[in-house]
Motif scaffolding. Structure first.
Motif, PDB file in Angstrom:
ATOM      1  N   VAL A 154     105.928  74.100  57.235  1.00  0.00           N
ATOM      2  CA  VAL A 154     105.057  73.847  56.372  1.00  0.00           C
ATOM      3  C   VAL A 154     103.496  74.439  56.776  1.00  0.00           C
ATOM      4  CG1 VAL A 154     103.499  71.625  55.512  1.00  0.00           C
ATOM      5  CG2 VAL A 154     105.859  71.457  55.758  1.00  0.00           C
ATOM      6  N   ALA A 155     102.734  74.682  55.882  1.00  0.00           N
ATOM      7  CA  ALA A 155     101.488  75.165  56.161  1.00  0.00           C
ATOM      8  C   ALA A 155     100.623  74.230  56.355  1.00  0.00           C
ATOM      9  CB  ALA A 155     100.872  76.180  55.026  1.00  0.00           C
ATOM     10  N   ILE A 156      99.677  74.259  57.821  1.00  0.00           N
ATOM     11  CA  ILE A 156      99.102  72.804  58.238  1.00  0.00           C
ATOM     12  C   ILE A 156      97.584  73.416  58.085  1.00  0.00           C
ATOM     13  CG2 ILE A 156      98.741  71.481  60.057  1.00  0.00           C
ATOM     14  CD1 ILE A 156     101.224  70.618  58.745  1.00  0.00           C
ATOM     15  N   GLN A 157      96.756  72.511  58.052  1.00  0.00           N
ATOM     16  CA  GLN A 157      95.354  72.698  58.009  1.00  0.00           C
ATOM     17  C   GLN A 157      94.622  71.457  59.018  1.00  0.00           C
ATOM     18  OE1 GLN A 157      93.290  70.615  54.218  1.00  0.00           O
ATOM     19  NE2 GLN A 157      93.305  72.716  54.079  1.00  0.00           N
ATOM     20  N   HIS A 158      93.778  71.835  59.595  1.00  0.00           N
ATOM     21  CA  HIS A 158      93.017  70.966  60.400  1.00  0.00           C
ATOM     22  C   HIS A 158      91.728  70.830  60.663  1.00  0.00           C
ATOM     23  CE1 HIS A 158      92.957  73.666  63.916  1.00  0.00           C
ATOM     24  NE2 HIS A 158      92.081  72.881  64.263  1.00  0.00           N
ATOM     25  N   ILE A 159      90.993  69.819  61.068  1.00  0.00           N
ATOM     26  CA  ILE A 159      89.643  69.634  61.283  1.00  0.00           C
ATOM     27  C   ILE A 159      89.779  68.689  62.536  1.00  0.00           C
ATOM     28  CG2 ILE A 159      88.716  69.401  58.971  1.00  0.00           C
ATOM     29  CD1 ILE A 159      88.689  66.369  58.868  1.00  0.00           C
ATOM     30  N   LYS A 160      88.644  69.326  63.548  1.00  0.00           N
ATOM     31  CA  LYS A 160      88.254  68.717  64.748  1.00  0.00           C
ATOM     32  C   LYS A 160      86.911  67.962  64.484  1.00  0.00           C
ATOM     33  CE  LYS A 160      87.528  69.945  69.354  1.00  0.00           C
ATOM     34  NZ  LYS A 160      87.318  71.044  70.329  1.00  0.00           N
ATOM     35  N   LEU A 161      87.026  66.575  64.880  1.00  0.00           N
ATOM     36  CA  LEU A 161      85.765  65.725  64.665  1.00  0.00           C
ATOM     37  C   LEU A 161      85.156  65.147  66.097  1.00  0.00           C
ATOM     38  CD1 LEU A 161      87.582  63.589  61.923  1.00  0.00           C
ATOM     39  CD2 LEU A 161      86.020  65.520  61.479  1.00  0.00           C
ATOM     40  N   GLU A 162      83.922  65.988  65.910  1.00  0.00           N
ATOM     41  CA  GLU A 162      83.120  65.352  67.131  1.00  0.00           C
ATOM     42  C   GLU A 162      82.763  63.916  66.833  1.00  0.00           C
ATOM     43  OE1 GLU A 162      83.085  67.146  69.895  1.00  0.00           O
ATOM     44  OE2 GLU A 162      84.052  68.845  69.018  1.00  0.00           O
ATOM     45  N   GLU A 172      86.027  62.223  73.533  1.00  0.00           N
ATOM     46  CA  GLU A 172      86.658  63.435  73.260  1.00  0.00           C
ATOM     47  C   GLU A 172      86.733  63.608  71.511  1.00  0.00           C
ATOM     48  OE1 GLU A 172      88.211  65.498  75.342  1.00  0.00           O
ATOM     49  OE2 GLU A 172      87.255  64.435  76.889  1.00  0.00           O
ATOM     50  N   ALA A 173      86.697  64.695  71.112  1.00  0.00           N
ATOM     51  CA  ALA A 173      86.892  65.002  69.755  1.00  0.00           C
ATOM     52  C   ALA A 173      88.193  64.429  69.102  1.00  0.00           C
ATOM     53  CB  ALA A 173      86.779  66.487  69.455  1.00  0.00           C
ATOM     54  N   VAL A 174      88.323  64.079  67.871  1.00  0.00           N
ATOM     55  CA  VAL A 174      89.596  63.928  67.376  1.00  0.00           C
ATOM     56  C   VAL A 174      90.045  64.909  66.214  1.00  0.00           C
ATOM     57  CG1 VAL A 174      90.718  62.197  65.590  1.00  0.00           C
ATOM     58  CG2 VAL A 174      89.030  61.361  67.568  1.00  0.00           C
ATOM     59  N   THR A 175      91.310  65.258  66.274  1.00  0.00           N
ATOM     60  CA  THR A 175      92.069  66.422  65.459  1.00  0.00           C
ATOM     61  C   THR A 175      92.686  65.702  64.330  1.00  0.00           C
ATOM     62  OG1 THR A 175      91.578  67.836  66.993  1.00  0.00           O
ATOM     63  CG2 THR A 175      93.140  68.219  65.374  1.00  0.00           C
ATOM     64  N   LEU A 176      92.359  66.075  63.188  1.00  0.00           N
ATOM     65  CA  LEU A 176      93.354  65.522  62.019  1.00  0.00           C
ATOM     66  C   LEU A 176      94.038  66.614  61.378  1.00  0.00           C
ATOM     67  CD1 LEU A 176      91.131  63.041  60.130  1.00  0.00           C
ATOM     68  CD2 LEU A 176      92.551  62.401  62.006  1.00  0.00           C
ATOM     69  N   GLU A 177      95.542  66.438  61.262  1.00  0.00           N
ATOM     70  CA  GLU A 177      95.883  67.675  60.548  1.00  0.00           C
ATOM     71  C   GLU A 177      96.847  67.175  59.438  1.00  0.00           C
ATOM     72  OE1 GLU A 177      98.870  69.342  63.289  1.00  0.00           O
ATOM     73  OE2 GLU A 177      97.503  69.830  64.978  1.00  0.00           O
ATOM     74  N   ARG A 178      97.191  67.734  58.311  1.00  0.00           N
ATOM     75  CA  ARG A 178      97.750  67.640  57.331  1.00  0.00           C
ATOM     76  C   ARG A 178      98.346  68.948  56.582  1.00  0.00           C
ATOM     77  NH1 ARG A 178      93.999  65.907  52.267  1.00  0.00           N
ATOM     78  NH2 ARG A 178      92.865  67.872  51.991  1.00  0.00           N
ATOM     79  N   GLY A 179      99.383  69.159  55.890  1.00  0.00           N
ATOM     80  CA  GLY A 179      99.941  69.999  54.992  1.00  0.00           C
ATOM     81  C   GLY A 179      98.675  70.286  53.989  1.00  0.00           C
ATOM     82  N   VAL A 180      98.859  71.753  53.678  1.00  0.00           N
ATOM     83  CA  VAL A 180      98.020  72.324  52.985  1.00  0.00           C
ATOM     84  C   VAL A 180      98.178  72.068  51.314  1.00  0.00           C
ATOM     85  CG1 VAL A 180      97.069  74.472  52.117  1.00  0.00           C
ATOM     86  CG2 VAL A 180      97.507  74.379  54.427  1.00  0.00           C
ATOM     87  N   THR A 181      97.238  71.650  50.628  1.00  0.00           N
ATOM     88  CA  THR A 181      97.399  71.320  49.218  1.00  0.00           C
ATOM     89  C   THR A 181      96.301  71.606  48.381  1.00  0.00           C
ATOM     90  OG1 THR A 181      96.566  69.006  49.455  1.00  0.00           O
ATOM     91  CG2 THR A 181      98.889  69.134  49.801  1.00  0.00           C
ATOM     92  N   HIS A 182      96.103  71.129  47.193  1.00  0.00           N
ATOM     93  CA  HIS A 182      94.877  71.503  46.553  1.00  0.00           C
ATOM     94  C   HIS A 182      93.952  70.334  46.683  1.00  0.00           C
ATOM     95  CE1 HIS A 182      95.948  74.866  43.729  1.00  0.00           C
ATOM     96  NE2 HIS A 182      97.098  74.574  43.854  1.00  0.00           N
ATOM     97  N   ASP A 183      94.183  69.610  47.312  1.00  0.00           N
ATOM     98  CA  ASP A 183      93.109  68.526  48.102  1.00  0.00           C
ATOM     99  C   ASP A 183      92.077  69.001  48.837  1.00  0.00           C
ATOM    100  OD1 ASP A 183      91.488  66.254  48.368  1.00  0.00           O
ATOM    101  OD2 ASP A 183      93.153  65.150  49.486  1.00  0.00           O
TER     102      ASP A 183
END
Length: 173
Positions: A144-152, A65-76
């Motif tokens: 908090v504003a959250i961004q995420h990526i889904k990783l196949e 299954e794909a793995v999803t990572l989330e974190r707060g939006v920053t300048h990184d």
């Protein structure tokens, strides 16, 4: 032969709130959520002509299954930079995808309550299939504003070189 725990005093399972994610040899700042590592194997049913009317079962293809990572939006920009390797709009014909390095290996580390490394998993040949730069924005919200990526990915395994730590104890007076 049974394997026995090095730390015979630990009866509690590890908590899910102490973890870190690493790729390209560096820890990724601010990851607040990581989806589960899950795999499933298809079942292939078959039957011999002379067998009774019951099926036999054997393993087929295994999917990760794909793995999803989330974190707060920053300048990184590490989430966005990796996502841009898969598709970079406006970069010009023949430069939209970085075939050289759009895949990465990751390490997810789980720590005990004392902050000692307890478990690690290696995720192989991951690439970003989904990137959310910004969430829904709401002037009436308190979040908090959250961004995420889904990783196949093409598989993962536990790093057995990470052994159970000897947990510290307090010296009584």
């Amino acid at each position: 032969m049974a394997q026995f725990s090095v730390n015979a005093q630990r009866f509690d399972p590890y908590k899910n709130f102490k973890f870190r994610v690493k790729w390209d040899g560096r820890y990724v700042a601010g990851v607040s959520k990581c989806s589960s590592l899950k795999r499933s194997t298809e079942v292939v049913e078959h039957r011999d002509g002379g067998d009774p009317s019951t099926s036999r079962k054997s393993p087929g293809r295994t999917k990760y299954e794909a793995v999803t990572l989330e974190r707060g939006v920053t300048h990184d920009v590490v989430f966005e930079q990796w996502a841009n390797k898969v598709w970079n709009f406006g970069s010009g014909l023949g430069k939209e995808v970085s075939l050289k390095d759009f895949r990465k290996d990751l390490i997810i580390e789980v720590y005990n309550e004392a902050g000692q490394l307890a478990l690690a998993y290696k995720i192989y040949r991951a690439w970003v299939s989904e990137f959310q730069a910004l969430p829904d924005l709401d002037a009436n919200a308190n979040a908090v504003a959250i961004q995420h990526i889904k990783l196949e990915n093409e598989g993962w395994e536990r790093d057995y070189e990470v052994t159970e730590p000897s947990e510290p104890g307090f010296v009584e007076p």
